[in-house]
Structure formats: C-alpha cells, structure tokens
Design a protein around this motif. Structure first.
Motif, PDB file in Angstrom:
ATOM      1  N   ASP A 130       0.832  -1.200   0.000  1.00  0.00           N
ATOM      2  CA  ASP A 130       0.000   0.000   0.000  1.00  0.00           C
ATOM      3  C   ASP A 130       0.873   1.260   0.000  1.00  0.00           C
ATOM      4  OD1 ASP A 130      -1.804   2.054   0.426  1.00  0.00           O
ATOM      5  OD2 ASP A 130      -2.923   1.009   1.981  1.00  0.00           O
ATOM      6  N   PRO A 131       0.826   2.081  -1.057  1.00  0.00           N
ATOM      7  CA  PRO A 131       1.660   3.291  -1.109  1.00  0.00           C
ATOM      8  C   PRO A 131       1.415   4.233   0.069  1.00  0.00           C
ATOM      9  CG  PRO A 131       0.695   2.839  -3.263  1.00  0.00           C
ATOM     10  CD  PRO A 131       0.028   1.907  -2.294  1.00  0.00           C
ATOM     11  N   ARG A 132       0.200   4.253   0.586  1.00  0.00           N
ATOM     12  CA  ARG A 132      -0.074   5.135   1.737  1.00  0.00           C
ATOM     13  C   ARG A 132       0.764   4.742   2.935  1.00  0.00           C
ATOM     14  NH1 ARG A 132      -5.916   4.364   3.273  1.00  0.00           N
ATOM     15  NH2 ARG A 132      -5.189   2.213   3.137  1.00  0.00           N
ATOM     16  N   MET A 133       0.858   3.434   3.169  1.00  0.00           N
ATOM     17  CA  MET A 133       1.646   2.948   4.293  1.00  0.00           C
ATOM     18  C   MET A 133       3.135   3.183   4.055  1.00  0.00           C
ATOM     19  SD  MET A 133      -0.438   1.796   6.542  1.00  0.00           S
ATOM     20  CE  MET A 133      -2.090   1.113   6.764  1.00  0.00           C
ATOM     21  N   GLY A 134       3.559   2.999   2.800  1.00  0.00           N
ATOM     22  CA  GLY A 134       4.956   3.272   2.481  1.00  0.00           C
ATOM     23  C   GLY A 134       5.318   4.715   2.755  1.00  0.00           C
ATOM     24  N   ALA A 135       4.400   5.633   2.410  1.00  0.00           N
ATOM     25  CA  ALA A 135       4.641   7.055   2.670  1.00  0.00           C
ATOM     26  C   ALA A 135       4.676   7.345   4.168  1.00  0.00           C
ATOM     27  CB  ALA A 135       3.549   7.886   1.995  1.00  0.00           C
ATOM     28  N   GLU A 136       3.812   6.673   4.909  1.00  0.00           N
ATOM     29  CA  GLU A 136       3.731   6.925   6.350  1.00  0.00           C
ATOM     30  C   GLU A 136       4.979   6.461   7.084  1.00  0.00           C
ATOM     31  OE1 GLU A 136       2.292   8.115  10.076  1.00  0.00           O
ATOM     32  OE2 GLU A 136       1.754   8.661   8.021  1.00  0.00           O
ATOM     33  N   VAL A 137       5.475   5.238   6.746  1.00  0.00           N
ATOM     34  CA  VAL A 137       6.657   4.743   7.447  1.00  0.00           C
ATOM     35  C   VAL A 137       7.877   5.583   7.090  1.00  0.00           C
ATOM     36  CG1 VAL A 137       7.371   3.017   5.713  1.00  0.00           C
ATOM     37  CG2 VAL A 137       7.828   2.614   8.140  1.00  0.00           C
ATOM     38  N   THR A 138       7.933   6.096   5.849  1.00  0.00           N
ATOM     39  CA  THR A 138       9.030   6.989   5.458  1.00  0.00           C
ATOM     40  C   THR A 138       8.948   8.302   6.233  1.00  0.00           C
ATOM     41  OG1 THR A 138       9.069   6.053   3.227  1.00  0.00           O
ATOM     42  CG2 THR A 138      10.100   8.208   3.526  1.00  0.00           C
ATOM     43  N   LYS A 139       7.748   8.833   6.328  1.00  0.00           N
ATOM     44  CA  LYS A 139       7.528  10.103   7.031  1.00  0.00           C
ATOM     45  C   LYS A 139       7.869   9.989   8.513  1.00  0.00           C
ATOM     46  CE  LYS A 139       3.744  13.345   7.966  1.00  0.00           C
ATOM     47  NZ  LYS A 139       2.294  13.602   7.736  1.00  0.00           N
ATOM     48  N   ARG A 140       7.662   8.782   9.048  1.00  0.00           N
ATOM     49  CA  ARG A 140       7.842   8.591  10.491  1.00  0.00           C
ATOM     50  C   ARG A 140       9.290   8.808  10.930  1.00  0.00           C
ATOM     51  NH1 ARG A 140       4.848   4.137  14.178  1.00  0.00           N
ATOM     52  NH2 ARG A 140       5.857   4.670  16.149  1.00  0.00           N
ATOM     53  N   VAL A 141      10.253   8.494  10.068  1.00  0.00           N
ATOM     54  CA  VAL A 141      11.665   8.659  10.443  1.00  0.00           C
ATOM     55  C   VAL A 141      12.329   9.811   9.701  1.00  0.00           C
ATOM     56  CG1 VAL A 141      11.911   6.226  11.042  1.00  0.00           C
ATOM     57  CG2 VAL A 141      12.407   6.961   8.709  1.00  0.00           C
ATOM     58  N   GLN A 142      11.530  10.532   8.923  1.00  0.00           N
ATOM     59  CA  GLN A 142      12.084  11.638   8.140  1.00  0.00           C
ATOM     60  C   GLN A 142      12.724  12.675   9.055  1.00  0.00           C
ATOM     61  OE1 GLN A 142       9.160  13.514   5.685  1.00  0.00           O
ATOM     62  NE2 GLN A 142      10.660  14.400   4.292  1.00  0.00           N
ATOM     63  N   GLY A 143      13.933  13.103   8.689  1.00  0.00           N
ATOM     64  CA  GLY A 143      14.626  14.118   9.482  1.00  0.00           C
ATOM     65  C   GLY A 143      15.333  13.566  10.697  1.00  0.00           C
ATOM     66  N   THR A 144      15.375  12.255  10.857  1.00  0.00           N
ATOM     67  CA  THR A 144      16.083  11.628  11.980  1.00  0.00           C
ATOM     68  C   THR A 144      17.255  10.801  11.442  1.00  0.00           C
ATOM     69  OG1 THR A 144      14.873   9.522  12.016  1.00  0.00           O
ATOM     70  CG2 THR A 144      13.837  11.430  13.103  1.00  0.00           C
ATOM     71  N   PRO A 145      18.199  10.441  12.311  1.00  0.00           N
ATOM     72  CA  PRO A 145      19.321   9.594  11.865  1.00  0.00           C
ATOM     73  C   PRO A 145      18.866   8.238  11.320  1.00  0.00           C
ATOM     74  CG  PRO A 145      19.826  10.622  13.973  1.00  0.00           C
ATOM     75  CD  PRO A 145      18.384  10.904  13.701  1.00  0.00           C
ATOM     76  N   LEU A 146      17.683   7.782  11.737  1.00  0.00           N
ATOM     77  CA  LEU A 146      17.187   6.485  11.290  1.00  0.00           C
ATOM     78  C   LEU A 146      16.799   6.487   9.813  1.00  0.00           C
ATOM     79  CD1 LEU A 146      14.894   5.497  14.319  1.00  0.00           C
ATOM     80  CD2 LEU A 146      17.291   4.871  13.921  1.00  0.00           C
ATOM     81  N   ALA A 147      16.531   7.661   9.256  1.00  0.00           N
ATOM     82  CA  ALA A 147      16.061   7.756   7.871  1.00  0.00           C
ATOM     83  C   ALA A 147      17.077   7.161   6.893  1.00  0.00           C
ATOM     84  CB  ALA A 147      15.759   9.209   7.514  1.00  0.00           C
ATOM     85  N   LYS A 148      18.377   7.317   7.176  1.00  0.00           N
ATOM     86  CA  LYS A 148      19.405   6.809   6.282  1.00  0.00           C
ATOM     87  C   LYS A 148      19.481   5.279   6.288  1.00  0.00           C
ATOM     88  CE  LYS A 148      22.359  10.904   6.752  1.00  0.00           C
ATOM     89  NZ  LYS A 148      23.711  11.397   7.154  1.00  0.00           N
ATOM     90  N   LYS A 149      18.915   4.668   7.321  1.00  0.00           N
ATOM     91  CA  LYS A 149      18.984   3.206   7.458  1.00  0.00           C
ATOM     92  C   LYS A 149      17.751   2.517   6.900  1.00  0.00           C
ATOM     93  CE  LYS A 149      20.398   1.962  11.615  1.00  0.00           C
ATOM     94  NZ  LYS A 149      20.431   1.921  13.097  1.00  0.00           N
ATOM     95  N   LEU A 150      16.780   3.301   6.419  1.00  0.00           N
ATOM     96  CA  LEU A 150      15.514   2.726   5.949  1.00  0.00           C
ATOM     97  C   LEU A 150      15.420   2.761   4.434  1.00  0.00           C
ATOM     98  CD1 LEU A 150      12.593   1.673   6.451  1.00  0.00           C
ATOM     99  CD2 LEU A 150      11.874   4.083   6.526  1.00  0.00           C
ATOM    100  N   GLU A 151      15.019   1.634   3.858  1.00  0.00           N
ATOM    101  CA  GLU A 151      14.695   1.550   2.433  1.00  0.00           C
ATOM    102  C   GLU A 151      13.288   0.975   2.305  1.00  0.00           C
ATOM    103  OE1 GLU A 151      15.978  -0.859  -1.669  1.00  0.00           O
ATOM    104  OE2 GLU A 151      17.282  -0.918   0.102  1.00  0.00           O
TER     105      GLU A 151
END
Length: 397
Positions: free
Chosen positions: A93-114
C-alpha cells in the motif's frame, strides 16, 4: 469548503491519506489518518510491548540487514532501525509506504531505511537479509514462509506473526489434531518455535481471530536437506490427501497411479531404461494385475468408512486449507501435474501400469508403512518412503 478542496476530494488524487477536517493545508482533527484496507490484511499492531518483543526475539546485531514485510505505520520498523544496520520495508500500500518513510524523516534512522513498494510474493527474489520480521498479512502467510525458505541464502532467523490456528499448524507434531503437510514441510527445512500469543485487542482494527508469534530458523549449509522441495512436497500431497486413510490406500488411488505411471515413463526415457515386464517380477505383476479390480472395490469401501468418521468434515476443510497454503510459485507446477494425472491411461492395465503398481506396493510393504496414516508419520518416515520410491524409479514432480 473551498472549490479546490471539493475538487480534490472528488478526484481522490494527490494526498494518499484519508484525512477528516479538510483539504488544502488544514490540520487533521481525527487520529485515524488511514482508512485501513482489510483486503490487504491491514491490522496495525498498536501494543508497543509486543512490537518490542518481536524485535527482541530476532536477537538483531548492529551489522544485520532486516527485511520487514508489511510495515504498516512503522511501529515495528522504528524499533528494528534502532538495533540493525538497515531495514528494508516491503509494502503493498503506497499510503503505508509514505507513512513509514515520514515517520523517520529528518532523523538519523532515515538513512537506514529503504522502502520497496510492491507485492513481496510476486517479486522474483526477496532481498538478501539476516533477519525477517513481519506482522504478516494473513493471506500470504504460507507463501511468505516458503519464499523465504526457497532463498539460496535464507535469513538467519524470522520472527513472524500469524493467525493462531496457522501458527499451531506450524509447530504441530505427529499425532496432533493440526498436524498437516504444512507442519512436515516447514519443519523439514527449518526449526519452528512458538513465542507468544497476541490477543486481537492489540490490533487496529481488531481482526476476527487471535494471533501468535512464531520464530523460524531456516536450516543452512550441511544441515539443509539436499532434496528438491517439489519432490518432497509431491509425496506429502499424496500422503495427506486424506490423512486418516492408510498410506497404502492413498498411494493406490487412480489419480496417483496415473501420475506415477506418467512420471515413470519419463524416468525410463531419460535413463535409457527399456520398459517391459522384466522390470518387475512375474509374481509382482500377477499380484498387481489380480488386485487391480479388487482395489477399486476396497477404495470405495474405504471412502464410505471415512465419510462416516466423526472428524471427516474437519479433515476435508483442512485439506482445502492445505491447497490455499501452497505458494503460487510451487502451486503452478503441482496444478500442471494434477491435470496430467487426471488424464487416464489409454490402457490402464498395460505392462507399465502393472509395473508401477507393483513398485508402489513393494515400497509401502518393505518400509513397513503401508498400514500407517500420514498424521502418524514423522519426517524420517516420509524420507524413508521417498528414498525407497526413488530407488524404484518412482518420482512425484
């Protein structure tokens, strides 16, 4: 409401989130930012304690790459990111993909998520990983397990949440009510352990059934069986077709005999073996021919007896579940085999048919398993059968 907002609402375009409180830049006034799609199996785990436990039971290392199937809003994802080197989240679901990306956006964890958008079952290959975690959409439970086990280098561990009955079938042992083809297959290629029960109140929206978490450790290296899955599963499908019948009755069904005859002809052709009656003893051929008609009567009587068994309806329902469990990438081959098996031999009492029947019954008798039922057999019993059948040139895929 402004005209632009009305147009946006009618078209459904742009914003993937179903927010109440309006279009434009208006702030959402409802905490339910998603309209969850139950067809996708979207039941979000809301209990942080259980999310922690799932990640903890994977015993992640700082160097681990983790694949998470169905991250949802990221409750498990964030905890895995804190412990692993990288998390690859696969979301349909693209909505969920956007949400999980948004959840770590701007944090150090964002670089570890694909985040990968798509159906994990339809992917040619699952990304290589050290651990697999998932609040598994129930409709892909079995395909996900077998896709993981089919990997050339499967993950070290998988911690997965399933429907309770499915989880019980994974850890069932011979003699258990839920012991099935699935039980034998998964425990042949991996070790399974029940971790914990999860009540339906821990999800949003709540599912209709309870859930359990299971830890699966695929066998690797020399411990991994050197047997084709399709061949082993082909034997199990016959054995568990009616798990309360004896193996002798199961392997003497007309459809099974037709399939084995066809496969035996292929085996003889590939190995330059001439097909004639000398391949089986005269006594065996005579016995097979003499019992051919009697076996049909015996099978009819056996079917009537099974129809009167107390748990027969439950067994048939379980058999239907077994077919549903079959991964798509294995099911296509088995469907083709089943179609061929239903095509009767032009001469059912030909020499080849008698040879195959004699070989089947010779194996069942020599292994001492003719009178056993599939629900009573363990892995060693099935391996003994498969080896003996192969020695006689009988194959199941």
């Amino acid at each position: 409401m402004p005209k632009a907002a009305k147009a946006s609402k009618k078209s459904g375009g742009g914003n993937p989130y179903d927010r109440k409180g309006g279009g434009g830049g208006g702030k959402a006034t409802n905490t339910n930012i998603f309209k969850f799609d139950k067809d996708f199996g979207q039941h979000i785990l809301k209990n942080p304690g259980i999310s922690d436990a799932i990640v903890d039971k994977a015993f992640l290392k700082p160097t681990d790459v983790v694949v998470e199937v169905g991250p949802g809003t990221g409750n498990i994802t964030v905890r895995a990111l804190e412990k692993a080197k990288k998390v690859i989240a696969i979301e349909l679901d693209p909505r969920m993909g956007a949400e999980v990306t948004k959840r770590v956006q701007g944090t150090p964890l964002a670089k570890k998520l694909e985040v990968i958008l798509g159906d994990v079952i339809k992917m040619p290959e699952m990304p290589p990983c050290d651990a697999l975690i998932s609040n598994t959409p129930y409709q892909i439970s079995s395909p996900l397990i077998f896709k993981m086990l089919a990997m050339p280098n499967p993950p070290r561990v998988a911690v997965l949440m399933f429907q309770r009955e499915f989880a019980k079938r994974l850890v069932a042992r011979p003699g258990d009510a839920l012991y099935s083809r699935l039980s034998v297959n998964v425990n042949f290629w991996a070790t399974c352990k029940h971790i914990m029960k999860v009540g339906k109140q821990n999800f949003k929206p709540p599912p209709k059934v309870e859930s359990d978490v299971v830890r699966i450790e695929p066998l690797v290296g020399s411990a991994r069986p050197n047997i084709a899955f399709e061949e082993f599963d082909g034997l199990l499908r016959i054995a568990f077709n009616r798990k309360n019948k004896t193996l002798y009755a199961g392997f003497n069904q007309k459809e099974v005999l037709n399939m084995c005859e066809r496969n035996y002809k292929v085996y003889c052709t590939l190995n330059n073996i001439p097909i004639d009656e000398s391949l089986a003893s005269a006594a065996d051929l005579a016995a097979a021919g003499a019992t051919n008609d009697a076996m049909d009567v015996e099978m009819d009587d056996d079917n009537e007896d099974n129809d009167n068994e107390e748990n027969n309806d439950d067994d048939e329902a379980m058999e239907e579940d077994e077919d549903e469990d079959m991964p798509v990438f294995f099911k296509e081959q088995n469907d083709a085999n089943a179609k061929d098996a239903k095509t009767p031999s032009k001469n059912p009492k030909s020499k080849v048919a008698l040879i195959v029947k004699a070989k089947l019954n010779k194996v069942l008798t020599s292994t001492g398993l003719a009178d056993k039922r599939a629900r009573q057999c363990d892995q060693n019993d099935f391996l003994k059968l498969l080896l003996a059948f192969h020695e006689e040139g009988i194959h199941f895929s």
